[in-house]
Every structure is written in C-alpha cells, then in structure tokens.
Design a protein around this motif. Structure first.
Motif, short mmCIF file in Angstrom:
data_model
loop_
_atom_site.label_atom_id
_atom_site.label_comp_id
_atom_site.label_asym_id
_atom_site.label_seq_id
_atom_site.Cartn_x
_atom_site.Cartn_y
_atom_site.Cartn_z
N LEU A 80 17.00 -27.16 -13.80
CA LEU A 80 16.34 -25.96 -14.32
C LEU A 80 16.97 -25.63 -15.66
O LEU A 80 18.20 -25.67 -15.80
CB LEU A 80 16.52 -24.78 -13.37
CG LEU A 80 15.54 -24.62 -12.22
CD1 LEU A 80 15.95 -23.44 -11.35
CD2 LEU A 80 14.11 -24.43 -12.72
N PRO A 81 16.19 -25.30 -16.68
CA PRO A 81 16.78 -24.87 -17.95
C PRO A 81 17.30 -23.44 -17.83
O PRO A 81 16.79 -22.65 -17.03
CB PRO A 81 15.60 -24.95 -18.92
CG PRO A 81 14.40 -24.72 -18.07
CD PRO A 81 14.72 -25.34 -16.73
N ASP A 82 18.31 -23.11 -18.63
CA ASP A 82 18.83 -21.74 -18.58
C ASP A 82 17.89 -20.75 -19.24
O ASP A 82 18.10 -19.54 -19.17
CB ASP A 82 20.23 -21.66 -19.20
CG ASP A 82 20.25 -22.13 -20.65
OD1 ASP A 82 19.18 -22.43 -21.21
OD2 ASP A 82 21.35 -22.23 -21.22
N LEU A 83 16.82 -21.26 -19.88
CA LEU A 83 15.75 -20.42 -20.41
C LEU A 83 14.43 -21.09 -20.09
O LEU A 83 14.12 -22.15 -20.63
CB LEU A 83 15.89 -20.22 -21.93
CG LEU A 83 14.74 -19.46 -22.61
CD1 LEU A 83 14.69 -18.02 -22.10
CD2 LEU A 83 14.87 -19.50 -24.11
N ILE A 84 13.66 -20.50 -19.17
CA ILE A 84 12.33 -21.02 -18.86
C ILE A 84 11.36 -20.38 -19.83
O ILE A 84 11.11 -19.17 -19.78
CB ILE A 84 11.95 -20.72 -17.40
CG1 ILE A 84 12.89 -21.46 -16.45
CG2 ILE A 84 10.51 -21.13 -17.14
CD1 ILE A 84 12.54 -21.29 -14.98
N ARG A 85 10.81 -21.20 -20.72
CA ARG A 85 10.05 -20.71 -21.87
C ARG A 85 8.58 -21.09 -21.76
O ARG A 85 8.25 -22.25 -21.55
CB ARG A 85 10.66 -21.32 -23.15
CG ARG A 85 10.01 -20.89 -24.45
CD ARG A 85 10.60 -21.71 -25.61
NE ARG A 85 10.38 -23.13 -25.43
CZ ARG A 85 9.24 -23.75 -25.78
NH1 ARG A 85 8.25 -23.07 -26.32
NH2 ARG A 85 9.12 -25.05 -25.59
#
Length: 457
Positions: A80-85
């Motif tokens: 999982l990315p630390d920012l889901i954009r």
C-alpha cells in the motif's frame, strides 16, 4: 526646393521601369492583391490551427508512451502506498491487464471535448494509481468490487436491451448504458467472464461483494414510472463461484443478504441489518446473523455502523451511534467484542472515538479513519487511516488519502506500506496545443518582420 538625392532618383527610375504598361486596371490589381493576402493569411491561420490540434491530440499518446507501466506481476507481492492518490484527469491508464490491485475507486477522466466518470486502481506491486480500462462498463454509481486478495475485480457491464435503456443513476447521457449483468476480470491473466440477466430496460444495481472465490451481487429490473420516473422491482441476490462457474440464487437466510453497503469479514463480508444486527457471509459457509449487544448504559435509540470482523473471525469492531437516526461526521466511540455463534457482547474502548472503521491490519490492529468535514449531500471522505491497537488503545499513522477514497482490498490492510510513487507528468493537452499555437504564431511574426527588414535594407 532642392533636388532629391541621386540614389533615391535611381530607385524611383528602376521602379518606374518595372511598372506595368498602360491598359492595366488598378482596381483589378488591388482586388488581386487583397485576395492573395487573404489566401496567405488563411493558410497561416490553418497552419496554426493544425499545429495546435496536433499538439492537443498527440500529447496524451506521447504521455502514455513515455509513462509506461511495468508489466503486470503475478507474484504474491502486495503493498500500500503511504498516499493513496486519485489520478488526475489527464493521467494515462493501466494496460488491459493491470495486475494485482490493492484498491479501486471512482474518479473523472478528462477528454478534449468532454469529461466522463472513470474507475481507477492502485497497483499492489508498485503503489501507483492509474485509470482502469473496463470493457463495456455500465453507467452506474456502484464501485467495482475487488476481491480480498486483490486478484479479481467485478463490475457491472452494459449491453443491448429490448426496450428503452434506463439507469437509476440519472445519467445525463442521451443514450445511457444500462447494466445488464456483471463481469469478473482476472487480474492475473487478463481473462474476463460475464453473467447477464434478461431485462426490458436494464437492471437496477444493488451492490457487489466477494466471499472467497464467490461473488455475491444483487439487482432487479428497472421499470419506468410516468414520464421520467423509474423504480426497481424483484431485486434478487445471486452468487457466482468463479472457480467452478457455479451460478445460483440463494434461498433461506442467504437470500436476505444485502450487498449494497458491506464491510470486511474473514473470507467474506459483513452486511449490516438494522441498528443492532449484522449478517456475516463467509466462503463456503453461507450467511449467519449476529445480534450486537451494546454496552450497559447505551441510549435506547443507539445503534451501530461500519461493523467489521477480524481476519481470524474472533472479534467484531464497530462504531456506536448514540442516535441511529442521525448521520453526521462527528467521532464516535469504538466498540469491540468477541464473536460467538449468535451474539457479540460489545465493549467500548475507553477514551477512543473515531470517525470511521475500515478493516483490520492484524488480529489486534484495527484500521480507523479520520474524515474531512462532511459536506451536504456527500458521504464523508477519509483524509487519513490509522492503525489502532484494540488492546492498548495506541494509535499510529498508516497512510493518507488524496481525492476520492477507494475501496481497499481486505488483505491489503495487512500489507507493507511503502512511499507513494510520484504522480506522472500529464499536462492538459489543450494547454499544450494553445502553447504551441502561440509559439508558432510568434515565430511566424518574427520571420515576417525579419523579411520586411531585409526588403527595406
């Protein structure tokens, strides 16, 4: 008056020598010259427009070619990315087979002449966000359903109907794309299977949910009411085991399952049934109803929301709504209890209030949400996800959201969190076209001015 300089006299004599003879119509010469100027100006304008259009139409293709996505991976890696954009409107899409996904959401994709709703996903291999190309997707609000392991994606498909095409979404399209069934996309191989149901005008959709390899979906025929009204009738729950291709309509308690708004459960999902009951649907186990027992002293009108069961099936977490009829964005007490055969005795985590519950990171770690201020008529939008230890009450930041919050695969909440990739460079091609047009016009004017100066020299 003094005589003109010799060089001026010479130039005038040369011009006179080259002048047309008698019998030439000055008006005709003037008209011919003006026509030539108009043709030349029209050619220049057409060239400028072609340059601008070429820039606008080729920019998305060039961006997509430059911003290539690495080939879809088939290993078990999930991050999982630390920012889901949410992707920007002009960003490119994944290839037809995007590979394993950790999340999927809704967004808006821009075009040269219009904009349209589009679905996007987050790669479980890289953490990057891209749009999804979903063949013959229907014009519905329901977000596609991502399986717990991120390897399958279910979505509503459109097709021809005997009567007038209708959708419950109130589409502004002149000819809407009604739902006629569901499709399951295998993100490992790229293969796609479809299950359609006959209807006169299309289907009113009521949600998709996964229980292991089994897709649960609810829909019923749309019927027109009056000039512009519509209604759904005979909404039926169906199950589709994609591993065996067994397709059924459940009976008994399973037939009462709603897939409209569900939360994560072990190898399945949790369906809220009123204020103090939930149905837990698990792979190969069907549905069972659990009664939620609220802590002593809870208001009589209290209820619960966003109930989710831990991966091992032993704990249920939910939020306490002091007044079940009031939906607001205020933080609410977090309740946790042990799951038995028919009931869950809930207890409040002392001093812990959250705005949302999303799933479980482990047996003891609950994923909770902090939301943006609630806007009228819109659902709450999460800003950040936190990991909450239900034993100690410790809370640690997990990741952030930018744009519309997606549906995250249940297994992804337990995945490694990695730095989010940078957004791809994807400028508005219309601005690129205008820039090229302006640049070309300026260059042409400079050339014309230079030629005139040489002519005057």
């Amino acid at each position: 008056m003094s005589a003109p300089p010799t060089d001026v006299v010479d130039r005038l004599q040369r011009l006179a020598a080259g002048a047309p003879g008698t019998g030439v119509d000055p008006d005709a010469l003037w008209t011919r010259g003006r026509r030539r100027q108009r043709v030349r100006a029209g050619g220049v304008a057409a060239a400028l427009v072609l340059v601008g259009l070429a820039g606008a139409t080729t920019t998305p293709l060039l961006v997509e070619r430059v911003q290539q996505v690495e080939p879809a991976r088939t290993d078990e890696r999930m991050v999982l990315p630390d920012l889901i954009r949410q992707p920007g409107g002009w960003e490119p899409a994944f290839p037809s087979n995007p590979g394993r996904l950790s999340a999927v959401g809704s967004g808006i994709r821009d075009g040269l002449w219009s904009i349209r709703n589009a679905w996007w996903g987050v790669s479980a291999s890289t953490g990057e966000s891209r749009f999804l190309e979903l063949p013959v997707a229907a014009d519905v609000f329901d977000t596609p359903a991502l399986s717990a392991d991120g390897w399958r994606l279910a979505y509503w498909v459109t097709g021809e109907v005997p009567g007038k095409p209708l959708t419950m979404s109130g589409s502004s399209e002149e000819v809407p794309a009604p739902a006629v069934g569901v499709a399951v996309l295998d993100l490992r191989t790229g293969s796609r299977d479809v299950w359609t149901v006959p209807s006169e005008h299309g289907l009113a959709t009521s949600g998709l949910a996964w229980a292991g390899d089994e897709l649960w979906w609810s829909a019923g025929p749309i019927s027109p009411v009056g000039e512009t009204g519509m209604r759904a009738s005979d909404v039926v729950v169906r199950t589709w085991d994609v591993s065996t291709d067994e397709r059924t309509e459940p009976t008994g308690e399973s037939a009462l399952v709603s897939t409209n708004s569900v939360e994560d459960g072990p190898q399945g999902f949790v369906d809220s049934q009123g204020r103090r009951r939930v149905r837990v649907v698990a792979a190969d186990a069907g549905a069972r109803t659990l009664r939620l027992v609220l802590p002593a002293g809870s208001p009589r009108e209290a209820g619960t929301t966003e109930a989710t069961v831990s991966p091992d099936g032993t704990r249920l977490a939910t939020l306490l709504m002091p007044d079940a009829s009031v939906f607001d964005g205020a933080p609410k007490p977090v309740l946790v209890g042990a799951v038995t055969d028919r009931a869950v005795e809930l207890e409040a985590l002392e001093g812990i209030e959250e705005q949302g519950v999303a799933g479980w990171r482990s047996r003891y770690e609950l994923v909770v949400l902090s939301n943006a201020p609630v806007e009228d008529g819109r659902p709450p939008q999460p800003l950040r996800a936190w990991s909450l230890d239900v034993g100690s009450g410790e809370r640690a930041p997990l990741l952030e959201f930018s744009g519309n919050a997606p549906q995250v695969a249940a297994d992804a909440w337990a995945a490694e969190v990695v730095p989010a990739p940078d957004a791809p460079f994807a400028p508005d091609p219309r601005l690129v076209g205008l820039g090229l047009l302006a640049g070309t016009f300026v260059a042409w004017r400079l050339v014309v001015r230079a030629r005139r100066r040489r002519g005057d020299a």
